[in-house]
Design a protein around this motif. Structure first.
Motif, mmCIF file in Angstrom:
data_model
loop_
_atom_site.group_PDB
_atom_site.id
_atom_site.type_symbol
_atom_site.label_atom_id
_atom_site.label_comp_id
_atom_site.label_asym_id
_atom_site.label_seq_id
_atom_site.Cartn_x
_atom_site.Cartn_y
_atom_site.Cartn_z
ATOM 1 N N LEU A 195 0.844 -1.192 0.000
ATOM 2 C CA LEU A 195 0.000 0.000 0.000
ATOM 3 C C LEU A 195 0.881 1.245 0.000
ATOM 4 O O LEU A 195 1.796 1.368 0.811
ATOM 5 C CB LEU A 195 -0.919 0.002 1.220
ATOM 6 C CG LEU A 195 -1.894 1.175 1.324
ATOM 7 C CD1 LEU A 195 -2.966 1.047 0.268
ATOM 8 C CD2 LEU A 195 -2.510 1.235 2.710
ATOM 9 N N GLU A 196 0.596 2.178 -0.918
ATOM 10 C CA GLU A 196 1.368 3.408 -1.042
ATOM 11 C C GLU A 196 0.482 4.618 -0.759
ATOM 12 O O GLU A 196 -0.750 4.541 -0.834
ATOM 13 C CB GLU A 196 1.972 3.522 -2.441
ATOM 14 C CG GLU A 196 2.954 2.410 -2.783
ATOM 15 C CD GLU A 196 3.509 2.568 -4.184
ATOM 16 O OE1 GLU A 196 3.016 3.457 -4.912
ATOM 17 O OE2 GLU A 196 4.421 1.807 -4.545
ATOM 18 N N MET A 197 1.130 5.737 -0.446
ATOM 19 C CA MET A 197 0.432 7.000 -0.194
ATOM 20 C C MET A 197 0.839 8.008 -1.257
ATOM 21 O O MET A 197 2.031 8.239 -1.483
ATOM 22 C CB MET A 197 0.781 7.534 1.197
ATOM 23 C CG MET A 197 0.442 6.593 2.332
ATOM 24 S SD MET A 197 -1.334 6.412 2.598
ATOM 25 C CE MET A 197 -1.706 7.987 3.368
ATOM 26 N N GLN A 198 -0.155 8.562 -1.921
ATOM 27 C CA GLN A 198 0.089 9.577 -2.945
ATOM 28 C C GLN A 198 -1.000 10.641 -2.868
ATOM 29 O O GLN A 198 -2.146 10.327 -2.557
ATOM 30 C CB GLN A 198 0.086 8.964 -4.351
ATOM 31 C CG GLN A 198 1.235 8.032 -4.656
ATOM 32 C CD GLN A 198 1.155 7.502 -6.075
ATOM 33 O OE1 GLN A 198 0.342 7.969 -6.882
ATOM 34 N NE2 GLN A 198 1.985 6.519 -6.385
ATOM 35 N N PRO A 199 -0.653 11.900 -3.135
ATOM 36 C CA PRO A 199 -1.707 12.929 -3.204
ATOM 37 C C PRO A 199 -2.513 12.774 -4.476
ATOM 38 O O PRO A 199 -2.002 12.313 -5.501
ATOM 39 C CB PRO A 199 -0.912 14.243 -3.191
ATOM 40 C CG PRO A 199 0.426 13.879 -3.751
ATOM 41 C CD PRO A 199 0.693 12.470 -3.317
ATOM 42 N N TYR A 200 -3.768 13.141 -4.408
ATOM 43 C CA TYR A 200 -4.633 13.105 -5.584
ATOM 44 C C TYR A 200 -4.698 14.500 -6.191
ATOM 45 O O TYR A 200 -5.012 15.478 -5.506
ATOM 46 C CB TYR A 200 -6.042 12.643 -5.218
ATOM 47 C CG TYR A 200 -7.008 12.685 -6.379
ATOM 48 C CD1 TYR A 200 -6.974 11.717 -7.368
ATOM 49 C CD2 TYR A 200 -7.948 13.709 -6.487
ATOM 50 C CE1 TYR A 200 -7.853 11.752 -8.436
ATOM 51 C CE2 TYR A 200 -8.828 13.751 -7.554
ATOM 52 C CZ TYR A 200 -8.780 12.769 -8.520
ATOM 53 O OH TYR A 200 -9.647 12.820 -9.582
ATOM 54 N N ALA A 201 -4.364 14.597 -7.455
ATOM 55 C CA ALA A 201 -4.381 15.879 -8.158
ATOM 56 C C ALA A 201 -5.721 16.039 -8.869
ATOM 57 O O ALA A 201 -5.998 15.335 -9.843
ATOM 58 C CB ALA A 201 -3.230 15.960 -9.156
#
Length: 411
Positions: free
Chosen positions: A71-77
């Motif tokens: 599981l990764e964490m990324q901002p949503y654009a």
């Protein structure tokens, strides 16, 4: 005959599919000498224990092969797109305040002018004469006031205070008339109200302008204002100084950065959109008013859990994902926040780095054993559990090792 052959082929296909998916039933394995899914040694009785049966603990069966990913964490654009038209930051229409005949023009198109520069000169002969008359009356009134004050200073009683006061009032009226004459004369010269670039004008020498006639338009294009519409859902992202990216077909491949300077305070009841204005600097005068721009506003959220969309499974209770918990599948509820292409951003009680099933989740049940199809391959010399080490034979008189699966000796 053809129907019988077709039905026979269909039955064989169904049987083959069943055997591939679920294995060969134990009863058929005994009849045909094939090892069943649970796995029995040849010669084992039908009543012996079953290591792969479904009636026991579900975790004791054969592990389901799945694909795992951390599981990764990324901002949503969130990208908002719109199309707008540009206007000059300052624009003014030069209008004639008086009527008259044009005697001189200075209206070359696309010329940069400064505020106060003469653009059109109207016939001013009458105003010049009125100015001279007003000036002469002022000079006469001033002479009268000076003479009365001189006589009073010598003690001459013929000049009363009333006479001197009336002379001063006449002087003030004469000064006002001179001011009116100057204003009327100045109106005969039409000047630039702002600095900028002149647009096209059809005014020529000899034309007669009337009050309110538009002479020319001046645009100050050091900066442009782009006006565009955004959907109702975007109002939470609007704020002054919000950066925008604009592009125009005139300059393919170039991106112009600007900022929001104002937006409407209500939603349009018909289009369900809000009007927004953004400013783009234009120091080189590369961009022109009236250009069409494609506008983008990019808003990034805080880092969120992101997964391939294939990791999401659905049930009556909603969406969820499966995670690997010490080799056992565990279902965790997950709320989909955003979706783009083949990725989803979710809200779930899962720690970062936890292995999540991204392929094969539809085959899982609670407590199922799982193994990763994308796990690193084992070493070439690694032996299967319970296998005889290569190159080693049992000593004389020593019993051969039994297989790892529990079997029952033949009776």
């Amino acid at each position: 005959m053809r129907k019988i052959i077709t039905l026979s082929v269909a039955a064989l296909i169904l049987a083959g599919s069943y055997f591939i998916a679920f294995g060969v039933p134990a009863s058929l394995g005994v009849v045909f000498g094939i090892e069943a899914d649970g796995g029995k040694e040849p010669g084992a009785t039908a009543g012996g224990p079953k290591s792969g049966g479904r009636a026991g603990n579900p975790t004791a069966g054969k592990a389901t092969i799945v694909v795992l990913a951390p599981l990764e964490m990324q901002p949503y654009a969130d990208i908002l797109r719109a199309v707008g038209s540009a206007a000059a930051l300052h624009s003014a229409e030069v209008i004639a305040d008086v009527s008259g005949e044009v005697t001189e023009i200075n209206l070359s198109s696309n010329r940069q002018v400064s505020a106060g520069e003469m653009l059109v000169q109207l016939d001013a002969r009458t105003e010049v004469l009125n100015r001279e008359i007003a000036q002469a009356e002022l000079d006469q009134a001033r002479d009268t006031v000076e003479r009365y004050e001189r006589l009073q200073g010598t003690g001459n009683s013929t000049v009363t205070a009333v006479a001197l006061s009336e002379a001063k009032v006449a002087e003030r009226l004469a000064e006002a008339n001179v001011g009116l004459a100057d204003a009327a004369l100045d109106d005969r010269t039409i000047r630039a109200p702002i600095s900028g670039k002149l647009n096209l004008s059809d005014v020529e020498v000899g034309d007669r302008l009337s009050v309110g006639s538009v002479v020319v338009t001046i645009d100050d294009s050091e900066a442009l204002l782009i006006e565009f519409e955004l959907p109702e859902r975007s109002i939470g992202l609007l704020s002054k100084e919000q950066t925008i990216l604009a592009s125009t077909p005139t300059f393919t491949g170039q991106i112009f950065e600007g900022g929001i300077v104002s937006f409407d305070s209500r939603i349009d009841s018909v289009t369900r959109s809000v009007t927004v204005k953004a400013r783009i600097e234009n120091p080189d005068a590369l961009l022109w008013p009236g250009m069409t721009f494609a506008v983008r506003i990019i808003h990034e959220s805080d880092p969120l859990a992101v997964l391939p969309s294939t990791a999401i499974t659905w049930s009556r209770s909603g969406s969820s994902v499966w995670i690997d918990e010490d080799g056992v599948a565990k279902q965790v509820p997950a709320t989909i926040l955003f979706r783009r292409n083949d990725q989803v951003w979710i809200n779930a009680d899962i720690a970062v780095g936890t292995l999540v099933v991204t392929e094969g989740a539809q085959k899982l049940r609670a407590g199922s054993r799982i193994t990763a199809a994308n796990a690193p391959a084992s070493a070439p010399n690694a032996q299967e559990p319970g296998a005889e080490p290569s190159g080693v034979t049992p000593e004389v008189g020593q019993a051969e090792p039994k297989p790892s699966s529990a079997t029952e000796e033949p009776t």
